[in-house]
Design an enzyme around this catalytic site. Sequence first.
Site, PDB file in Angstrom:
ATOM      1  CB  SER A 143       5.485  40.974 -67.908  1.00 57.38           C
ATOM      2  OG  SER A 143       5.980  39.770 -67.376  1.00 57.38           O
ATOM      3  CG  ASP A 153      -0.043  37.705 -62.979  1.00 57.16           C
ATOM      4  OD1 ASP A 153       0.470  36.621 -63.315  1.00 57.16           O
ATOM      5  OD2 ASP A 153       0.416  38.800 -63.333  1.00 57.16           O
ATOM      6  CG  HIS A 182       1.576  37.467 -66.528  1.00 56.23           C
ATOM      7  ND1 HIS A 182       2.081  38.215 -65.502  1.00 56.23           N
ATOM      8  CD2 HIS A 182       2.510  37.500 -67.508  1.00 56.23           C
ATOM      9  CE1 HIS A 182       3.274  38.677 -65.829  1.00 56.23           C
ATOM     10  NE2 HIS A 182       3.554  38.253 -67.047  1.00 56.23           N
TER      11      HIS A 182
END
Length: 253
Positions: A128, A210, A242
């Site tokens: 991320s 995601d 994600h």
Amino acid sequence: VQPQLERYDLAPMESLDLKARDGRRLPAYLTRTPLASTGPQPLVLLVHGGPQARDYWGYDPQHQQLANRGYHVMSVNYRGSTGFGKAHQLAGEGEWYGRMQDDLVDAVNWAVDQGIADPKRLAIMGASYGGYAALSGLTRDPELFAAAVAEVGPSNLRTLLAGLPPYWAIGRPVFERMIGVGSVDLDAISPINHVDRIQRPLLLGHGANDPRVKLQESETIAEAMEARGLPVDFVVFPDEGHGLANPRNALAM
């Protein structure tokens, strides 16, 4: 609470109190590989996501796995991280690709200066925001890191913001303030626009479903690197979002 861990010899994690180039305190954690002989060793800088989150002292599976395979591992609570006061968190506003990245570089340089890390064998890795930091490391400081690993990392902040899911609407103002929308040049702080600076290998991992950081964030930088003949490995997990929730996928990555 995890009795199976008693079967393993775990490496201790050290708590560090580092300083950034402007004097800001950087709480950090270091796990040294038990396989090392004396002298500098390869080091993985493991960058937490968020970025409004933090690393903790204690059992960390990634620290242990990497240490078990011969790497020192460092995690840094760079400015913008939570848990160390409001001033530390707000100091990260508008500093993506800037002072937040400086903090990571300063921590790595400390490890090199202390004779802990081999300057020719430094890697940057994260998911991320940590994936964004890994991409930033390859493009902003192309000669510092020998390799990077980016999982579900955004490469283009314009497309990241355009693709945020509807359920993020209530938190969008905070997210935009954190990035510095309206005060910073989004193109200048997007790694996709600096692919020509990349010199070292990149491993990309992304979940096909995601909803936060769309698959195209990894696809575009993989395509750009391939077009330039740069070394890139790109793995797409069709059953993930994600992050990698399936343990098999996490181990594969």
